[in-house]
Design a protein around this motif. Structure first.
Motif, short mmCIF file in Angstrom:
data_model
loop_
_atom_site.label_atom_id
_atom_site.label_comp_id
_atom_site.label_asym_id
_atom_site.label_seq_id
_atom_site.Cartn_x
_atom_site.Cartn_y
_atom_site.Cartn_z
N THR A 1 62.80 21.02 30.71
CA THR A 1 61.50 20.44 31.02
C THR A 1 60.48 21.55 31.25
O THR A 1 60.85 22.71 31.44
N PRO A 2 59.18 21.22 31.27
CA PRO A 2 58.19 22.24 31.62
C PRO A 2 58.45 22.86 32.99
O PRO A 2 58.27 24.07 33.19
N SER B 1 60.17 14.39 29.21
CA SER B 1 59.25 15.21 30.00
C SER B 1 57.90 15.37 29.31
O SER B 1 56.94 15.82 29.93
N LEU B 2 57.81 15.01 28.03
CA LEU B 2 56.54 15.11 27.30
C LEU B 2 55.62 13.94 27.62
O LEU B 2 54.46 13.94 27.22
N ALA C 1 53.57 12.32 24.78
CA ALA C 1 52.71 13.14 23.91
C ALA C 1 53.25 13.10 22.48
O ALA C 1 54.46 13.18 22.27
N GLU D 1 52.57 22.50 22.80
CA GLU D 1 52.33 23.66 23.65
C GLU D 1 52.82 23.47 25.07
O GLU D 1 53.07 24.44 25.78
N LEU D 2 52.97 22.21 25.51
CA LEU D 2 53.48 21.97 26.86
C LEU D 2 54.83 22.64 27.07
O LEU D 2 55.15 23.11 28.16
#
Length: 270
Positions: free
Chosen positions: A50-51, A90-91, A94, A103-104
């Motif tokens: 995840t980010p 987790s996006l 998007a 880009e995340l």
């Protein structure tokens, strides 16, 4: 993000030159000079990336690099996986335009990989179980991969209508040869830890019940050598790799493709 450390963590941190060891939400950091261990810690999700995890990884590597007398860092996963790859949930919906995760994740992942490659410390990927796609790209950026015979690897980008963007297209051929890399990527097939070692992707494989002892032994053997010589070797091997991959990595990051079926293929993960 940080919280007070336990007594044992304080003791380890003091030996490593840090006042506290932070508490993270999606990984753990253990500093026990001369070795630091970073463990991806989302076992309920097979340590999917995840980010948040990527941000914590960057911080954990920075902290390990800042510690005194830590020439070796082990990166591994909790539970039955090293990491199953990107957590598409987790996006938050998007769009995956052109098969790219966006880009995340791309920016943070490339920063983590850059950090791994430019640390003075030797980084060992200890692959205990599943290691797919984005996780394999991170493992390939490490200096050494040691895996369980029972580990399962795979470049599954094509299966999900995705394209690589963290270095797979450049580092996988360097590890297993161009012909085998093409086959693995085109078929999105999985392969074992024994295969990974036989083909040169992993340095060593061993039965899972021996993995902790095997990795610890290699880590101690590395750490017993001259820290200055290890830093020199890491720089020289990085230069050798960069001479082969830099232009290709830049091309991979900048390229755009018309991949139209990604959303259909990943819908089940949404």
């Amino acid at each position: 993000m940080s919280a007070p450390a336990s007594g044992a963590e304080h003791e380890r941190a003091a030996r490593s030159g840090l006042s506290t060891v932070p508490e993270f939400s999606e990984l753990t950091l253990q500093l026990d000079a001369p070795i630091a261990t970073i463990t991806l810690n989302r076992p309920q999700a097979m340590n999917a990336i995840t980010p948040t995890m990527l941000a914590e990884l960057e911080e954990a590597f920075e902290l390990a690099a800042a510690a005194d007398d830590v020439p070796v860092i082990i990166l591994t996963g909790a539970g039955r996986a090293f990491s199953a790859g990107v957590d598409l949930k987790s996006l938050r919906g998007a769009p995956l335009t052109g098969g790219a995760v966006g880009e995340l994740l791309d920016g943070p992942a490339r920063r983590v990989i850059h950090r791994i490659r430019h640390l003075d410390a030797v980084v060992i990927a200890k692959v205990n179980g599943y290691c797919f796609t984005g996780a394999l790209e991170i493992a390939l950026a490490c200096d050494v991969i040691i895996c369980a015979d029972e580990a399962v690897f795979g470049d599954t980008h094509a299966k999900w209508g995705l394209r690589p963007s963290w270095g797979m297209s450049q580092r996988l051929p360097g590890a297993v040869g161009l012909a085998r890399a093409r086959l693995l990527s085109y078929t999105a097939t999985t392969f074992s830890g024994v295969d990974a070692a036989t083909w040169g992707l992993a340095t060593l494989s061993c039965p899972r019940h021996d993995l902790d002892e095997t990795v610890a032994g290699v880590a101690r053997q590395i750490a017993a050598n001259s820290a200055g010589a290890l830093t020199a070797y890491k720089d020289l091997y990085r230069q050798a790799d960069d001479a082969r991959t830099t232009a290709g990595l830049e091309y991979e990051a900048a390229a755009r493709y018309d991949i139209s079926d990604t959303e259909q293929r990943v819908a089940g993960f949404r």
